[in-house]
Enzyme design. Structure first.
Site, PDB file in Angstrom:
ATOM      1  N   ASP A 278       0.853  -1.195   0.000  1.00  0.00           N
ATOM      2  CA  ASP A 278       0.000   0.000   0.000  1.00  0.00           C
ATOM      3  C   ASP A 278       0.888   1.246   0.000  1.00  0.00           C
ATOM      4  OD1 ASP A 278      -2.273   1.560   0.258  1.00  0.00           O
ATOM      5  OD2 ASP A 278      -2.298   1.402   2.448  1.00  0.00           O
TER       6      ASP A 278
ATOM      7  N   ASP B 199      -9.088   4.001  -1.501  1.00  0.00           N
ATOM      8  CA  ASP B 199      -9.951   4.450  -0.406  1.00  0.00           C
ATOM      9  C   ASP B 199     -11.259   5.051  -0.904  1.00  0.00           C
ATOM     10  OD1 ASP B 199      -7.913   3.562   1.145  1.00  0.00           O
ATOM     11  OD2 ASP B 199      -7.075   5.549   1.531  1.00  0.00           O
TER      12      ASP B 199
ATOM     13  N   GLU C 287       2.325   4.911  -4.115  1.00  0.00           N
ATOM     14  CA  GLU C 287       2.228   5.820  -5.289  1.00  0.00           C
ATOM     15  C   GLU C 287       3.553   6.517  -5.580  1.00  0.00           C
ATOM     16  OE1 GLU C 287      -0.035   5.618  -2.795  1.00  0.00           O
ATOM     17  OE2 GLU C 287      -1.300   4.370  -4.057  1.00  0.00           O
TER      18      GLU C 287
HETATM   19  C1  GLC Z   1      -4.504   3.319   3.151  1.00  0.00           C
HETATM   20  C2  GLC Z   1      -5.078   2.132   2.400  1.00  0.00           C
HETATM   21  C3  GLC Z   1      -6.084   1.426   3.268  1.00  0.00           C
HETATM   22  C4  GLC Z   1      -5.443   1.024   4.577  1.00  0.00           C
HETATM   23  C5  GLC Z   1      -4.842   2.232   5.282  1.00  0.00           C
HETATM   24  C6  GLC Z   1      -4.061   1.864   6.531  1.00  0.00           C
HETATM   25  O1  GLC Z   1      -5.469   4.284   3.341  1.00  0.00           O
HETATM   26  O2  GLC Z   1      -5.628   2.509   1.181  1.00  0.00           O
HETATM   27  O3  GLC Z   1      -6.601   0.306   2.590  1.00  0.00           O
HETATM   28  O4  GLC Z   1      -6.361   0.410   5.408  1.00  0.00           O
HETATM   29  O5  GLC Z   1      -3.970   2.909   4.396  1.00  0.00           O
HETATM   30  O6  GLC Z   1      -3.025   0.999   6.247  1.00  0.00           O
END
Ligand code: GLC
Length: 818
Positions: A429, A505, A432
């Site tokens: 995650d 998100d 980007e």
């Molecule tokens: C980001 C991700 C989400 C995750 C969060 C905490 O917002 O997109 O899926 O739960 O980070 O790790």
């Protein structure tokens, strides 16, 4: 005022075109530096042949036209005559593409580069490039010659390509854009961005897939602009008759991909950029996620509830809170004192554990990952050599440069401990990359870029892809050739070779359910078939109805996972009360019944490059109205769904393509090629099976492989004509399918004059444990009674519910019911 004419002459001179004789002294040389303006290709002066390519020049700039296959031609522009390194993260390194033949024909006004299927025309007087078929029909043509503008601050050029947009042309593709399926009339940019709670039409989002498909009356073609810098696309937005794409740097390099069908274009795009490998079977089951399940007791409780309530589930996710102070590759021992034991216990109960890993590594001299990264100079650095530092979850962080092969190798090894602990999958995650406060890295951060160094301007859009690539490679080695499961938020074209994706998100609103429906269809058309949304919405609170309708859509999402933000109320399938729980359970069970069908469509994606979700435009491109349909889509070849995306909706209009369609939750059969009004009670949704299909079905299991299959159930639907169906089976875990250890059953169903016949061809070396099929029939004409299998007459059997079926050996060749 400077004498403009003189200035131009001089400009030509200092560029070394003419003799140096007429250089004259000027008092202020700055005035005579060529102005920064757009430059266009002028006339074609000559060409040369270089292997599978022709290089054309206007005297200074060069254009390479390279033939990859009969239907794929690449165009590159070198403004000063020198091409950049021919390197791509998107295109597979083991390309096996060859044209059957190609040639160059010179006409008075143009050159024609011809393959067996495509003609590329290079107009001599203006360097316009166009593409068409071999019969002289033009499909795509330049509106202006390719052009560029010097980029004085960074070096290199802004590069531009402008093509004609036909008045009836529709455009598809571009990955995760949260807009209507047809992109016409809009402008987009690609710059991977952490976009929490994004909105309809917000742009850019998390992914960069610079590939689009243009469709006019009967033809489709694709353009893949393989450029990692910030890129832009304008689909007849600024000018109704023009489509442009451009970039802030790098090379103007694009692949033209010939159709005529959208399906052909997508398959060929996959030839270039690859497909997703076969996922482990458990990865296509139902997954439960949350930010975050902790401590251990909470994880165990959620798992127990699933089993207690008999709601199938294959995976539980641990979000960032499982770590020690958000340090990747560590455990918070207070919350998870014995992770190995917990994971083993979960596994014994059929749950796989998937954990989050982010790129930000906490700056902490006592933390081994930071120490190793620092010692080996694996972290990204700024233009002036400072480390790239920024805040993410752990506080101050540094970030590995995944564009360096050594760093990727290292990163892959870091998973060793987690794999030893029994972790089955990894969720990448914030790649980007996301940096709190400032969004992402500044432009001056330097990257290795596999030896072709570059700034963050060049590496930004591939950062996440290279991260998940190293995760995938690392896991593959550590798990001893078991298929890894990875999921990433950021992606560049070709990421499907390493990972599944989700849409980031989103919000718990009905609008977002619709956005998800559009995004998943678009991702599927853009090469990223293994995709899903956060079911229920990440942020905000869904009510029971929205959650349940989203769950229904989730059954037909290639990746099926519920996930939600930390500040939201519980989101398990039972969290909204018994009424909703019962419906969610019914639908999750449906996912498990369909598993062998879903596994087969993953195989069709992997092997035959067919996207998993297919918008109606893809199924019936020849009907102009279909190019605008957005809500119904093919889930593979044989199932069509139209999720309910409005509150309180009791019926909806669904278009069914040509053929006959069986309503999944009832007896009714609908004639295709038209719209129908379908009732949408809460515990049903518009799901249809195409007449002529063979759909394999598993019994409901609480997790994949819970039960042995003694006899495989095949549901066969009567439908006039001849129809192909496939069933793919393997053992679900390793890469042995690459050595043909699988079983692909091809069923050809023929229905005519009340007679139904099924022929079977089997390919592959895998031997399943079961020996027989149980064949169930739908829509059999009342007259048909007697059954013949490979020459013998076979009697009907009846199951516990009294439903008739035919039991046959799995190797049967031909069955006839008349
Ligand atoms: C980001 C991700 C989400 C995750 C969060 C905490 O917002 O997109 O899926 O739960 O980070 O790790």
């Amino acid at each position: 005022m400077p004498d403009l004419e003189k200035k131009e002459e001089f400009a030509v001179d200092i560029l070394g075109e003419e003799s140096l004789d007429n250089i004259h002294h000027v008092n202020n040389p700055v005035l005579d530096v060529p102005a920064i303006e757009k430059n266009y290709l002028s006339q074609v002066r000559s060409y040369s042949k270089e292997g599978n390519a022709y290089v054309f020049t206007d005297g200074k700039a060069k254009v390479e036209v390279r033939i990859f296959s009969d239907e794929i031609i690449r165009v590159r522009l070198a403004p000063q005559g020198t091409f950049l390194d021919d390197f791509s993260y998107a295109v597979k390194t083991d390309l096996h593409l060859h044209p059957t033949s190609f040639s160059l024909e010179e006409l008075e006004d143009a050159y024609l580069v011809k393959t067996a299927a495509t003609t590329c025309r290079i107009q001599k007087d203006n360097f316009f490039i166009s593409f068409g078929d071999t019969k002289g029909k033009t499909i795509n043509r330049d509106h202006a010659p390719m052009h560029w503008e010097e980029s004085p601050d960074f070096g290199g050029y802004y590069v531009y390509c402008t093509k004609e947009a036909q008045s009836d042309e529709a455009f598809f593709g571009l990955g995760d854009k949260s807009t209507n399926l047809n992109l016409r009339g809009r402008r987009f940019s690609n710059w991977n961005s952490d976009t929490y709670g994004f909105g309809f039409n917000q742009d850019p989002l998390y992914k960069t897939i610079p590939f689009y498909i243009g469709v006019t009356d009967s033809d489709a073609y694709g353009i893949f602009f393989d450029n990692t810098f910030k890129t832009f696309f304008d689909f007849a937005a600024e000018q109704n008759n023009q489509t442009s794409f451009w970039s802030e740097g790098g090379e103007l390099q694009y692949y033209y991909i010939q159709g005529p069908l959208m399906m052909d274009v997508i398959k060929r795009y996959h030839e270039l950029t690859g497909t997703h490998y076969m996922p482990p079977l458990w990865a296509i089951g139902y997954h439960q996620c949350r930010w975050s399940y902790y401590p251990e007791a909470n994880v165990r409780e959620v798992a127990e509830q699933f089993r207690k309530r008999s709601i199938p589930c294959d995976a539980i996710y641990l979000d960032i809170d499982y770590m020690d102070g958000y340090r990747c590759f560590t455990w918070n021992k207070r919350y998870f004192p014995d992770p190995k034991k917990m994971i083993a216990d979960l596994a014994a109960d059929g749950f796989k554990t998937v954990v989050m890993i982010d790129p930000g590594i906490k700056v902490d001299e006592d933390y081994w990952v930071f120490q190793e990264g620092k010692e080996n100079k694996y972290f990204c650095r700024r233009g002036d050599d400072y480390f790239m530092e920024g805040y993410v979850w752990p506080g101050r962080c540094q970030f590995p440069d995944y564009t360096n092969p050594k760093v990727r190798e290292w990163w892959g090894t870091l998973y060793e401990g987690l794999v030893e602990d029994g972790v089955a999958g990894v969720w990448n995650d914030m790649n980007e990359p996301a940096v709190f406060g400032r969004g992402t890295f500044p432009d001056d951060v330097r990257h290795h870029f596999d030896g072709i160094r570059g700034s963050h301007r060049k590496a930004h859009n591939v950062y996440g892809m290279q991260m998940v690539r190293s995760t995938y490679d690392g896991l593959k080695k550590l798990q001893k050739n078991k298929r890894p499961f990875t999921i990433t938020r950021a992606a560049y074209a070709g990421t499907q070779r390493y990972s599944s994706v989700w849409t980031g998100d989103n919000i718990a609103t009905w609008e977002h359910l619709r956005i998800g429906l559009l995004q998943l269809q678009r991702l599927s058309m853009s090469g990223l078939s293994f995709c899903g949304t956060d079911i229920g919405g990440f942020t905000g609170e869904p009510d029971g109805e929205l959650y349940t309708r989203w769950m229904q859509f989730g059954v037909f999402s290639p990746f099926m996972r519920v996930h939600s933000a930390g500040d939201t109320r519980d989101r398990e399938p039972w969290s909204f009360g018994p009424e909703w729980e019962a419906i969610c359970k019914k639908f999750i069970e449906l996912r498990y019944k369909l598993l062998p069908y879903i596994y087969t469509i993953f195989w069709r994606q992997h092997k035959y490059r067919e996207p998993i979700l297919r918008p109606i435009s893809l199924l019936e491109q020849h009907k102009p109205k279909n190019l605008l349909r957005e809500e119904e889509f093919g889930f593979g070849d044989q199932i069509l769904v139209s999720p309910v995306i409005n509150p309180g909706q009791t019926s909806k209009v669904v278009y069914l393509p040509e053929g006959s369609w069986y309503y999944y939750f009832g007896e009714k059969v609908f004639e295709g090629g038209q719209e129908h009004l379908i009732d949408t009670p809460l515990d049903e949704m518009p799901v249809f099976v195409k007449g002529g299909s063979v759909i394999p079905e598993y019994p409901v299991m609480q997790y994949t492989f819970e039960k042995n299959i003694d006899a495989l159930k095949l549901n066969i639907y009567y439908g006039e004509g001849t129809h192909d169906s496939y069933v793919y089976i393997d053992h679900g875990e390793t890469f042995a399918y690459e050595q043909s250890v699988y079983n692909e059953k091809h069923f050809i169903v023929e229905c005519q004059n009340n007679v139904l016949s099924v022929r079977q061809h089997i390919e592959g070396l895998y031997n399943e444990r079961f020996d027989t099929y149980k064949l169930y029939f739908f829509g059999l004409p009342a007259e048909s009674k007697s059954v013949h299998v490979d020459g013998d007459t076979v009697a009907w059997s009846y199951d516990e519910e009294g439903t008739p079926y035919i039991s046959v050996e799995k190797e049967f060749r031909k069955l006839i019911i008349d």
